[in-house]
Design a protein around this motif. Structure first.
Motif, PDB file in Angstrom:
ATOM      1  N   GLY A  47      -1.466  31.753 -15.525  1.00 22.23           N
ATOM      2  CA  GLY A  47      -0.054  31.418 -15.302  1.00 22.23           C
ATOM      3  C   GLY A  47       0.612  31.091 -16.615  1.00 22.23           C
ATOM      4  N   ARG A  48       1.912  30.978 -16.553  1.00 23.34           N
ATOM      5  CA  ARG A  48       2.677  30.684 -17.769  1.00 23.34           C
ATOM      6  C   ARG A  48       3.232  29.267 -17.699  1.00 23.34           C
ATOM      7  NH1 ARG A  48       7.769  31.100 -19.747  1.00 23.34           N
ATOM      8  NH2 ARG A  48       7.761  31.334 -22.010  1.00 23.34           N
ATOM      9  N   VAL A  49       2.887  28.469 -18.697  1.00 26.81           N
ATOM     10  CA  VAL A  49       3.460  27.120 -18.772  1.00 26.81           C
ATOM     11  C   VAL A  49       4.884  27.258 -19.303  1.00 26.81           C
ATOM     12  CG1 VAL A  49       3.298  24.874 -19.918  1.00 26.81           C
ATOM     13  CG2 VAL A  49       1.219  26.025 -19.128  1.00 26.81           C
ATOM     14  N   GLN A  50       5.829  26.859 -18.485  1.00 24.91           N
ATOM     15  CA  GLN A  50       7.230  27.003 -18.915  1.00 24.91           C
ATOM     16  C   GLN A  50       7.713  25.772 -19.671  1.00 24.91           C
ATOM     17  OE1 GLN A  50       8.130  27.819 -14.801  1.00 24.91           O
ATOM     18  NE2 GLN A  50       9.218  29.680 -15.404  1.00 24.91           N
ATOM     19  N   ARG A  51       7.204  24.614 -19.246  1.00 27.37           N
ATOM     20  CA  ARG A  51       7.711  23.364 -19.825  1.00 27.37           C
ATOM     21  C   ARG A  51       6.666  22.272 -19.670  1.00 27.37           C
ATOM     22  NH1 ARG A  51      12.020  22.867 -16.353  1.00 27.37           N
ATOM     23  NH2 ARG A  51      11.373  20.751 -15.849  1.00 27.37           N
ATOM     24  N   ILE A  52       6.652  21.367 -20.594  1.00 26.11           N
ATOM     25  CA  ILE A  52       5.867  20.146 -20.406  1.00 26.11           C
ATOM     26  C   ILE A  52       6.830  18.982 -20.648  1.00 26.11           C
ATOM     27  CG2 ILE A  52       3.893  18.763 -21.161  1.00 26.11           C
ATOM     28  CD1 ILE A  52       2.539  21.290 -22.150  1.00 26.11           C
ATOM     29  N   ASP A  53       7.061  18.191 -19.604  1.00 29.87           N
ATOM     30  CA  ASP A  53       7.955  17.037 -19.737  1.00 29.87           C
ATOM     31  C   ASP A  53       7.112  15.773 -19.801  1.00 29.87           C
ATOM     32  OD1 ASP A  53      10.170  18.711 -19.551  1.00 29.87           O
ATOM     33  OD2 ASP A  53      10.170  18.608 -17.353  1.00 29.87           O
ATOM     34  N   ASP A  54       7.417  14.965 -20.804  1.00 30.85           N
ATOM     35  CA  ASP A  54       6.641  13.733 -20.980  1.00 30.85           C
ATOM     36  C   ASP A  54       7.088  12.678 -19.960  1.00 30.85           C
ATOM     37  OD1 ASP A  54       4.785  12.151 -22.337  1.00 30.85           O
ATOM     38  OD2 ASP A  54       6.364  11.192 -23.505  1.00 30.85           O
ATOM     39  N   GLY A  55       6.258  11.703 -19.746  1.00 29.93           N
ATOM     40  CA  GLY A  55       6.628  10.579 -18.874  1.00 29.93           C
ATOM     41  C   GLY A  55       5.751   9.396 -19.220  1.00 29.93           C
ATOM     42  N   PRO A  56       6.086   8.210 -18.753  1.00 27.40           N
ATOM     43  CA  PRO A  56       5.311   7.028 -19.125  1.00 27.40           C
ATOM     44  C   PRO A  56       3.897   7.018 -18.542  1.00 27.40           C
ATOM     45  CG  PRO A  56       7.043   6.448 -17.556  1.00 27.40           C
ATOM     46  CD  PRO A  56       7.250   7.884 -17.908  1.00 27.40           C
ATOM     47  N   ASP A  57       3.741   7.530 -17.333  1.00 27.24           N
ATOM     48  CA  ASP A  57       2.426   7.469 -16.673  1.00 27.24           C
ATOM     49  C   ASP A  57       1.768   8.825 -16.547  1.00 27.24           C
ATOM     50  OD1 ASP A  57       2.779   4.706 -16.219  1.00 27.24           O
ATOM     51  OD2 ASP A  57       4.143   5.221 -14.574  1.00 27.24           O
ATOM     52  N   ALA A  58       2.578   9.869 -16.616  1.00 29.74           N
ATOM     53  CA  ALA A  58       2.043  11.229 -16.477  1.00 29.74           C
ATOM     54  C   ALA A  58       3.030  12.212 -17.088  1.00 29.74           C
ATOM     55  CB  ALA A  58       1.828  11.571 -15.002  1.00 29.74           C
ATOM     56  N   ALA A  59       2.503  13.346 -17.518  1.00 32.84           N
ATOM     57  CA  ALA A  59       3.374  14.443 -17.970  1.00 32.84           C
ATOM     58  C   ALA A  59       3.563  15.399 -16.793  1.00 32.84           C
ATOM     59  CB  ALA A  59       2.724  15.180 -19.130  1.00 32.84           C
ATOM     60  N   THR A  60       4.705  16.060 -16.770  1.00 33.17           N
ATOM     61  CA  THR A  60       4.926  17.073 -15.732  1.00 33.17           C
ATOM     62  C   THR A  60       4.847  18.440 -16.403  1.00 33.17           C
ATOM     63  OG1 THR A  60       6.355  15.555 -14.552  1.00 33.17           O
ATOM     64  CG2 THR A  60       6.517  17.884 -13.936  1.00 33.17           C
ATOM     65  N   VAL A  61       3.965  19.271 -15.876  1.00 32.80           N
ATOM     66  CA  VAL A  61       3.755  20.596 -16.462  1.00 32.80           C
ATOM     67  C   VAL A  61       4.279  21.621 -15.462  1.00 32.80           C
ATOM     68  CG1 VAL A  61       2.043  22.185 -17.430  1.00 32.80           C
ATOM     69  CG2 VAL A  61       1.676  19.709 -17.601  1.00 32.80           C
ATOM     70  N   VAL A  62       5.230  22.436 -15.910  1.00 31.43           N
ATOM     71  CA  VAL A  62       5.822  23.419 -14.994  1.00 31.43           C
ATOM     72  C   VAL A  62       5.166  24.777 -15.269  1.00 31.43           C
ATOM     73  CG1 VAL A  62       7.946  24.495 -14.167  1.00 31.43           C
ATOM     74  CG2 VAL A  62       7.975  22.118 -14.992  1.00 31.43           C
ATOM     75  N   ILE A  63       4.467  25.278 -14.234  1.00 30.50           N
ATOM     76  CA  ILE A  63       3.723  26.540 -14.361  1.00 30.50           C
ATOM     77  C   ILE A  63       4.313  27.547 -13.379  1.00 30.50           C
ATOM     78  CG2 ILE A  63       1.434  27.615 -14.224  1.00 30.50           C
ATOM     79  CD1 ILE A  63       0.350  24.611 -14.276  1.00 30.50           C
ATOM     80  N   ASP A  64       4.929  28.578 -13.904  1.00 28.89           N
ATOM     81  CA  ASP A  64       5.556  29.608 -13.050  1.00 28.89           C
ATOM     82  C   ASP A  64       6.384  28.971 -11.927  1.00 28.89           C
ATOM     83  OD1 ASP A  64       4.407  31.705 -14.517  1.00 28.89           O
ATOM     84  OD2 ASP A  64       2.533  31.497 -13.415  1.00 28.89           O
ATOM     85  N   GLY A  65       7.173  27.986 -12.277  1.00 22.54           N
ATOM     86  CA  GLY A  65       8.072  27.363 -11.306  1.00 22.54           C
ATOM     87  C   GLY A  65       7.457  26.207 -10.534  1.00 22.54           C
ATOM     88  N   GLU A  66       6.139  26.066 -10.590  1.00 25.12           N
ATOM     89  CA  GLU A  66       5.508  24.963  -9.853  1.00 25.12           C
ATOM     90  C   GLU A  66       5.282  23.778 -10.797  1.00 25.12           C
ATOM     91  OE1 GLU A  66       1.287  23.683  -7.755  1.00 25.12           O
ATOM     92  OE2 GLU A  66       1.488  25.693  -8.583  1.00 25.12           O
ATOM     93  N   ALA A  67       5.723  22.599 -10.374  1.00 30.96           N
ATOM     94  CA  ALA A  67       5.525  21.407 -11.210  1.00 30.96           C
ATOM     95  C   ALA A  67       4.261  20.681 -10.772  1.00 30.96           C
ATOM     96  CB  ALA A  67       6.729  20.483 -11.083  1.00 30.96           C
ATOM     97  N   ILE A  68       3.405  20.368 -11.735  1.00 32.76           N
ATOM     98  CA  ILE A  68       2.237  19.542 -11.435  1.00 32.76           C
ATOM     99  C   ILE A  68       2.236  18.386 -12.430  1.00 32.76           C
ATOM    100  CG2 ILE A  68       0.819  21.462 -10.543  1.00 32.76           C
ATOM    101  CD1 ILE A  68      -0.644  21.312 -13.238  1.00 32.76           C
ATOM    102  N   THR A  69       1.510  17.343 -12.114  1.00 28.95           N
ATOM    103  CA  THR A  69       1.475  16.212 -13.040  1.00 28.95           C
ATOM    104  C   THR A  69       0.093  16.110 -13.681  1.00 28.95           C
ATOM    105  OG1 THR A  69       0.963  14.734 -11.209  1.00 28.95           O
ATOM    106  CG2 THR A  69       3.275  14.862 -11.895  1.00 28.95           C
ATOM    107  N   ALA A  70       0.087  15.517 -14.868  1.00 27.96           N
ATOM    108  CA  ALA A  70      -1.162  15.375 -15.621  1.00 27.96           C
ATOM    109  C   ALA A  70      -1.178  14.006 -16.273  1.00 27.96           C
ATOM    110  CB  ALA A  70      -1.228  16.448 -16.710  1.00 27.96           C
ATOM    111  N   THR A  71      -2.324  13.324 -16.157  1.00 23.37           N
ATOM    112  CA  THR A  71      -2.432  12.040 -16.870  1.00 23.37           C
ATOM    113  C   THR A  71      -2.317  12.306 -18.372  1.00 23.37           C
ATOM    114  OG1 THR A  71      -3.963  11.356 -15.132  1.00 23.37           O
ATOM    115  CG2 THR A  71      -3.834   9.952 -17.092  1.00 23.37           C
ATOM    116  N   TRP A  72      -3.001  13.389 -18.802  1.00 28.61           N
ATOM    117  CA  TRP A  72      -2.889  13.806 -20.207  1.00 28.61           C
ATOM    118  C   TRP A  72      -2.673  15.314 -20.258  1.00 28.61           C
ATOM    119  CZ3 TRP A  72      -2.125   9.728 -22.907  1.00 28.61           C
ATOM    120  CH2 TRP A  72      -2.775   8.525 -22.592  1.00 28.61           C
TER     121      TRP A  72
END
Ligand SMILES: Cc1cc2nc3c(=O)[nH]c(=O)nc-3n(C[C@H](O)[C@H](O)[C@H](O)COP(=O)(O)OP(=O)(O)OC[C@H]3O[C@@H](n4cnc5c(N)ncnc54)[C@H](O)[C@@H]3O)c2cc1C
Length: 407
Positions: A114-139
């Motif tokens: 898949g293609r990572v479109q964006r990685i948005d930072d956050g205080p507790d988790a980052a949000t990684v947008v992959i082909d329109g789907e957002a998932i969260t990551a601790t790191w």
């Protein structure tokens, strides 16, 4: 939203190396790991070479090792014994397959196309947008290629392009000595740049011949391929050959520091995290060391940011070397010839690994043309302190005096 403990954007060298380290760390057995790669990685798109004097994590993927290296230039050819070191080669495709197979053994690892479109930072988790789907990551770890186009600090830093263009060739009769790999052969028109070939002989009739340049010019594929043909014919004396595979690429090279920490939850890795050594273009071993350091930081601190910065002296030496390459490229071949003829190869390899003793460093410095490097170091220091030199002023706008090139 789906959540993973670790999300790695890009499943190339850095992404797969880090994923393997994480997956093989028992403390992370219960941690979920996602590697997102946009490409099939089904092609041998590059060949990784590196030297080592001990075991490494991907030794099982090594296709060939040498205990002698050749360095050649207009003043002659030197064949160098490596002592305790070996020079190894891993085909990119072997590396990808090997790492993917190792990861597939771990139930907590997912490899996703898949293609990572964006990685948005956050205080507790980052949000990684992959082909329109957002998932969260601790790191989140980002190995997508860096964007350096908008830098305007050329008077402080040097920016070059590093081109690779390689042909794996077969010859009808024996043409190579498989016992010695050519590390650098400068017997090619330099055109004001730093241009050399390396040759990895896999068999007497089969080798990878790769053209490598540090340049600020833009080169076409045809130009790089024509250079390989000329080198084959006029330097190696090989007219009759068949191209069985090819590889290539262009990477940005700079001594400007790369931001490692991209947010509270995001770390840049690989080339994107500045893991390529600017003065050599090698990254393989540095990426392995970095993956190990990231895991150690996670274990020791609970975050991946406790990474060693590396000795400042080497960063400065890299910066000076890169500036010499940019402004006096034609002097690099004789400088390397002197370096290799006046030092044991193991000392040079330790130096390039940034692990040389102070005495080693002094000996290396003494073997280089002092006025050139000292003059360049002073010019660079003046630029960095804001006292822009004439070249620096022009460099600031992205322009600088053109080097004299042969007509
Ligand atoms: C032809 C060539 C030869 C080289 N030879 C050597 C060598 O001999 N020794 C050495 O030490 N170094 C070498 N290098 C330099 C360096 O080791 C490599 O460039 C290495 O691949 C860098 O690792 P990386 O993980 O940073 O980037 P990559 O290996 O390029 O990995 C980045 C990955 O991210 C993926 N990606 C990009 N954008 C997205 C996105 N939006 N979503 C999902 N995935 C994405 C890409 O498809 C790629 O697979 C070579 C480089 C090239 C190009």
């Amino acid at each position: 939203m789906t959540h993973f403990d670790f999300v790695i954007a890009g499943g190339g060298l850095a992404g797969l190396s880090l994923a393997s380290r994480l997956a093989e760390t028992p403390a992370f057995d219960q941690h979920s790991i996602l590697v997102v790669e946009q490409d099939a990685k089904a092609r041998n798109d590059r060949t990784f070479s590196f030297w080592s004097n001990g075991p490494g994590p991907f030794d099982a993927a090594i296709s060939r090792s040498w205990d002698r290296l050749r360095v050649a230039g207009p003043s002659g050819v030197q064949d160098l014994a490596l002592g305790d070191y070996r020079y190894h080669t891993i085909r990119g495709l072997d590396f990808y397959r090997h790492a993917q197979q190792r990861l597939a053994r771990h139930a907590n690892v997912e490899l996703r196309r898949g293609r990572v479109q964006r990685i948005d930072d956050g205080p507790d988790a980052a949000t990684v947008v992959i082909d329109g789907e957002a998932i969260t990551a601790t790191w989140a770890f980002d190995s997508r290629p860096p964007r350096l186009a908008d830098r305007t600090d050329d008077h402080r830093h040097t920016r070059l392009k590093l081109y690779f263009r390689g042909w794996e060739i077969e010859t009808p009769t024996a043409a190579f000595d498989p016992g010695v790999a050519t590390f650098m052969d400068f017997r090619a028109p330099q055109d004001g740049d730093v241009r050399f070939f390396y040759v990895l002989p896999f068999a007497p009739d089969r080798a990878l011949v790769e053209y490598t340049l540090f340049t600020d010019q833009r080169l076409t594929r045809e130009e790089t391929e024509q250079a390989i043909v000329s080198y084959m014919q006029s330097t190696l004396g090989i007219d009759d050959f068949r191209v069985v595979a090819e590889e290539g690429g262009c990477l940005p090279i700079t001594d400007a520091s790369f931001a490692r920490r991209l947010g509270q939850r995001v770390l840049a890795i690989g080339v994107n995290g500045g893991r390529i050594k600017p003065s050599t273009g090698y990254a393989f071993s540095r990426v392995q060391a970095d993956s190990q350091a990231i895991v150690q930081s996670l274990l020791a601190h609970g975050h991946p940011f406790g990474l060693p910065a590396g000795p400042a002296s080497y960063r400065w030496l890299d910066a000076v070397m890169l500036r010499v390459m940019r402004d006096h490229g034609e002097l690099i071949a004789p400088a390397f010839a002197a370096l290799f003829s006046r030092n044991p190869t193991a000392r040079i390899l330790r130096f390039l690994d940034e692990q040389a003793s102070p005495l080693d460093v002094l000996a290396i410095m003494a073997s280089l043309p002092a006025p050139l490097f000292v003059g360049t170091a002073l010019e660079l220091a003046a630029g960095r302190m804001g006292r822009e030199t004439e070249r620096g002023k022009e460099g600031k706008g992205g322009m600088r005096p053109r080097k004299l090139r042969p007509a």
